[in-house]
Design a protein around this motif. Structure first.
Motif, PDB file in Angstrom:
ATOM      1  N   LEU A  58       0.822  -1.202   0.000  1.00 11.39           N
ATOM      2  CA  LEU A  58       0.000   0.000   0.000  1.00 11.39           C
ATOM      3  C   LEU A  58       0.857   1.254   0.000  1.00 11.39           C
ATOM      4  N   GLY A  59       1.920   1.253   0.792  1.00 14.27           N
ATOM      5  CA  GLY A  59       2.830   2.403   0.814  1.00 14.27           C
ATOM      6  C   GLY A  59       3.449   2.672  -0.543  1.00 14.27           C
ATOM      7  N   THR A 116       3.894   5.610  -5.592  1.00 12.77           N
ATOM      8  CA  THR A 116       3.950   5.540  -7.063  1.00 12.77           C
ATOM      9  C   THR A 116       2.824   6.358  -7.693  1.00 12.77           C
ATOM     10  N   SER A 117       1.640   6.274  -7.116  1.00 10.63           N
ATOM     11  CA  SER A 117       0.499   7.039  -7.635  1.00 10.63           C
ATOM     12  C   SER A 117       0.747   8.533  -7.508  1.00 10.63           C
ATOM     13  N   ILE A 166     -10.221   3.265   0.757  1.00 14.72           N
ATOM     14  CA  ILE A 166      -9.453   2.020   0.713  1.00 14.72           C
ATOM     15  C   ILE A 166      -8.967   1.670   2.118  1.00 14.72           C
ATOM     16  N   ILE A 167      -8.438   2.672   2.825  1.00 13.35           N
ATOM     17  CA  ILE A 167      -7.947   2.445   4.186  1.00 13.35           C
ATOM     18  C   ILE A 167      -9.092   2.019   5.103  1.00 13.35           C
ATOM     19  N   THR A 199       7.954   2.489   5.359  1.00 15.46           N
ATOM     20  CA  THR A 199       9.097   2.118   4.516  1.00 15.46           C
ATOM     21  C   THR A 199       8.746   2.243   3.038  1.00 15.46           C
ATOM     22  N   GLY A 200       7.539   1.825   2.667  1.00 10.89           N
ATOM     23  CA  GLY A 200       7.114   1.892   1.270  1.00 10.89           C
ATOM     24  C   GLY A 200       6.979   3.304   0.734  1.00 10.89           C
TER      25      GLY A 200
END
Length: 197
Positions: free
Chosen positions: A104-105, A110-111, A126-127, A147-148
């Motif tokens: 998810l991160g 990326t989005s 979504i969350i 981290t993501g």
């Protein structure tokens, strides 16, 4: 007694290993940034008039968070396994949360980088749905979510963001989810009862 000592040593070894890996990765990222245009800074809420937070803070905050969150995760798993739950199942659950948080991160980062506003606009929903299914407030989800997102946002802003979401996640998972499950069970049992004549 010896088993307890061995478990304690394994836990501290895991914390050292995870913290070491994260420290090396975040310092490598900072060194790379330094030699490729300088260390990035991120304005709060992407507003230029608000203060900017340097990625240098990630070099300190991410290893500290890793040490702290891995410790919390290990204590929870140890406590649950001492209450009779299968340690292997708890470790698999932790791994799933780990991968989900990281995924998810990375998706959010990326989005954001590619301007996928359709996905970003739906993140709160979504969350919310995710927090009905899994405990997003568990340490392993939080750590990997941060981290993501670190490459894109640094570690500080994602930390604040996920801790706010974790509060919502606790309320949703611990209170709203059981109410929905109870209501569903009652509805199913009402449907299965044969009509009285």
């Amino acid at each position: 007694m010896n088993k307890e000592i061995a478990r304690g040593q394994n836990r501290s070894n895991s914390k050292v290993l995870f913290t070491g890996i994260v420290t090396v990765l975040v310092l490598s990222l900072l060194i790379w940034e330094h030699y490729h245009g300088g260390i990035a800074s991120h304005h709060i809420l992407q507003q230029q008039n608000l203060p900017a937070i340097s990625n240098w803070w990630s070099g300190l905050s991410l290893p500290v968070l890793t040490w702290f969150l891995v410790g919390i995760s290990e204590k929870r798993i140890g406590k649950q396994s001492s209450q009779g739950q299968q340690t292997r199942n708890l470790q698999i659950q932790a791994l799933r949360l780990f991968v989900t948080g990281l995924g998810l991160g990375v998706l959010i980062a990326t989005s954001f980088t590619n301007g996928y506003s359709a996905f970003l606009d739906n993140i709160p929903y979504i969350i919310l749905v995710l927090s009905l299914i899994i405990p997003i407030f568990y340490a392993e989800f939080i750590l990997e979510f941060i981290t993501g997102m670190t490459y894109t946002f640094g570690a500080i802003l994602p930390t604040v963001f996920i801790f706010l979401l974790a509060l919502i996640g606790i309320l949703t998972y611990r209170f709203i989810r059981p109410a929905i499950v109870m209501l569903t069970v009652k509805l199913k049992s009402g449907l299965h009862k044969s009509p009285s004549r």
